[in-house]
Write a protein that holds these residues in place. Structure first.
Motif, PDB file in Angstrom:
ATOM      1  N   LEU A 221       0.821  -1.212   0.000  1.00 51.88           N
ATOM      2  CA  LEU A 221       0.000   0.000   0.000  1.00 51.88           C
ATOM      3  C   LEU A 221       0.857   1.266   0.000  1.00 51.88           C
ATOM      4  O   LEU A 221       0.523   2.249  -0.664  1.00 51.88           O
ATOM      5  N   VAL A 222       1.953   1.237   0.731  1.00 50.02           N
ATOM      6  CA  VAL A 222       2.856   2.399   0.733  1.00 50.02           C
ATOM      7  C   VAL A 222       3.457   2.602  -0.653  1.00 50.02           C
ATOM      8  O   VAL A 222       3.552   3.730  -1.150  1.00 50.02           O
ATOM      9  N   VAL A 223       3.835   1.510  -1.303  1.00 53.45           N
ATOM     10  CA  VAL A 223       4.394   1.614  -2.659  1.00 53.45           C
ATOM     11  C   VAL A 223       3.339   2.165  -3.623  1.00 53.45           C
ATOM     12  O   VAL A 223       3.633   3.047  -4.445  1.00 53.45           O
ATOM     13  N   LEU A 224       2.101   1.674  -3.528  1.00 49.65           N
ATOM     14  CA  LEU A 224       1.045   2.157  -4.415  1.00 49.65           C
ATOM     15  C   LEU A 224       0.754   3.639  -4.188  1.00 49.65           C
ATOM     16  O   LEU A 224       0.467   4.379  -5.137  1.00 49.65           O
ATOM     17  N   GLU A 225       0.836   4.080  -2.956  1.00 48.19           N
ATOM     18  CA  GLU A 225       0.486   5.460  -2.647  1.00 48.19           C
ATOM     19  C   GLU A 225       1.608   6.442  -2.956  1.00 48.19           C
ATOM     20  O   GLU A 225       1.379   7.515  -3.507  1.00 48.19           O
ATOM     21  N   ARG A 226       2.843   6.071  -2.617  1.00 43.31           N
ATOM     22  CA  ARG A 226       3.957   7.005  -2.798  1.00 43.31           C
ATOM     23  C   ARG A 226       4.556   6.951  -4.203  1.00 43.31           C
ATOM     24  O   ARG A 226       5.225   7.896  -4.638  1.00 43.31           O
TER      25      ARG A 226
END
Length: 491
Positions: A221-226
């Motif tokens: 999720l962090v990769v998708l968001e950032r």
């Protein structure tokens, strides 16, 4: 002049409708209408939460599990191998892998050094530290009043699961994991400290695998968001893999994975692993947090993938089993705090607030050595100590699960086959012993195979009634328990 890609923003540029803090409230955050009340309420709430902790710290032994953890820790300190442990009774034969050996050893050592008071202090440290850490995590997103309210709801929901046993550490480790990925989401820094946490978690409790799975989800999720570059994305995704690798190099090694599979296959024998009922009075804190999280997210536009994923994680914890409900409470409280914080100004956490948190936590800990312990299942067993000590060493005593768990610690010279530590039994053994308690067909053969010299059971249990019907004699009664011995020709 360089063309911009669609959706790209220049640093400092504002999206349509976005306002700065100064535009929202000229001259800084608006003063509340009743400033003294606004300052006093969080302090009063913190004092009430501290009082609740002090009251609950009187109940560290309310779960009988504490006692078999103490016994197992004692065995690990005096001969058992962590990689290939022994058995507390010949009546259990499973080749099991310990998943909680480190806190078990610690509890056993503290019991030797500090006695009952030392164990009470440890429980106070765990419960107080857990609450303070949760509050500080919630304060990243919401103001003091909202954070206190959410922490209180979580604590009330945790009370049935809050006792002196290793699984409380899983709650604390989840808070650390959520805080680490929250920081990674905001800053982009890789939370490498989760890798050694994965090792520690795997030595403390079997829910370590849930920590690895949650970390994998949050990393994605962090990769998708950032949308970091490929190298940074790969590094972020390596964190949960590092946690898994660290878990598999503990003294137990890869056998931890087989232990997870075995525990899941035996859930039907233990109520904690059953599917929780959300629409009950006892589950009200969970239902409130779940409903609030869903409503706050539904009313928002442009919800980030991380927020949706965190809600899904809390929802999964809510329905998986009773044992994961505490994880759901913590996760959902973070979701609510984050969404509520987007609707209101959040005053920053300052040194004064940290000092107040430390002061209240210190008050809870200072009261611990003077607590009068209540709800101790060992108090029900202690009246039988003299009669049990009169039995020859190694005598087998049939019990129910809770009583057996206590006897493992209080009467280590006896052979107690039924004690509730499910890992040590094979599936067939669990089935037979569950059938013995329910008087299912074949229970008498199971009893004959065990060949007990005594039975210590609740007087209203089916097995207790059946033994008395078959001629077993009542040697002693105390409270709800009765000590039975077989007829003279069977002894």
């Amino acid at each position: 002049m360089t063309a911009r890609a669609p959706g790209e923003r220049i640093p400092g540029e504002r999206s349509p409708g976005e306002r700065t803090l100064d535009e929202r409230a000229p001259g800084g955050p608006a003063e509340p209408r009743f400033p003294l009340v606004a300052r006093a309420l969080p302090l009063a709430g913190g004092a009430l939460l501290t009082a609740l902790l002090i009251a609950w710290d009187r109940r560290p032994f309310r779960a009988f599990d504490t006692y078999f953890h103490l016994r197992f820790g004692d065995e690990f300190r005096h001969g058992w191998s962590i990689g290939h442990p022994g058995q507390p009774s010949p009546a259990s034969t499973n080749d099991w892998a310990p998943t909680q050996w480190l806190p078990q050893v610690g509890l056993s050592w503290i019991a030797d050094v500090g006695g009952r008071t030392g164990l009470v202090i440890v429980f106070a440290v765990l419960s107080t530290g857990l609450t303070a850490a949760l509050y500080l995590l919630l304060r990243r997103h919401a103001g003091p009043g909202v954070s206190l309210l959410l922490a209180a709801i979580v604590l009330i929901g945790l009370l049935p699961s809050l006792s002196l046993r290793p699984q409380v550490l899983s709650y604390a480790f989840l808070i650390a994991l959520l805080a680490a990925w929250d920081s990674a989401r905001r800053t982009g820094r890789v939370p490498w400290l989760l890798v050694p946490l994965g090792w520690l978690w795997a030595t403390c409790h079997g829910m370590w695998i849930i920590g690895v799975a949650a970390s994998a989800l949050l990393a994605v999720l962090v990769v998708l968001e950032r949308r970091p570059d490929r190298r940074r994305a790969v590094v972020l995704l390596l964190v949960p893999l590092g946690m898994l690798a660290a878990a598999l190099v503990t003294p137990v090694g890869p056998r931890l994975l087989t232990a997870v599979v075995q525990v899941n296959s035996r859930g039907r024998y233990f109520a904690e692993w059953g599917v929780p009922e959300i629409l009950t009075l006892g589950s009200a804190p969970l239902a409130v947090l779940l409903a609030a999280a869903v409503l706050l997210l539904v009313r928002r536009t442009g919800v980030a993938p991380y927020d949706i994923g965190l809600l899904a994680l809390g929802g999964a914890f809510s329905v998986y089993s009773g044992r994961t409900v505490p994880l759901a409470l913590i996760t959902l409280a973070v979701v609510v705090a984050a969404q509520w914080g987007r609707r209101r100004e959040r005053p920053p956490t300052g040194m004064r607030e940290y000092a107040v948190v430390a002061l209240l936590a210190g008050a809870a800990l200072a009261a611990a050595p003077f607590q009068t312990v209540v709800e101790d299942p060992a108090d029900d067993v202690r009246p039988f100590a003299a009669a049990l000590a009169a039995l020859p060493d190694g005598s087998r005593v049939v019990t129910d699960w809770p009583t057996g768990g206590v006897l493992l610690w209080t009467e280590p010279q006896l052979d107690v086959p039924l004690h509730g530590y499910g890992d040590v039994y094979t599936d067939d053994e669990l089935e037979r012993y569950a059938g013995l308690a329910r008087l299912e067909p074949g229970w008498d053969q199971t009893l004959a195979r065990l060949a007990p010299r005594a039975a210590l059971l609740p007087e209203d249990e089916r097995l207790s009634y059946a033994l008395r019907r078959d001629g077993w004699q009542v040697l002693q009664r105390s409270g709800d328990l009765v000590l039975l011995v077989p007829p003279a020709d069977e002894a």
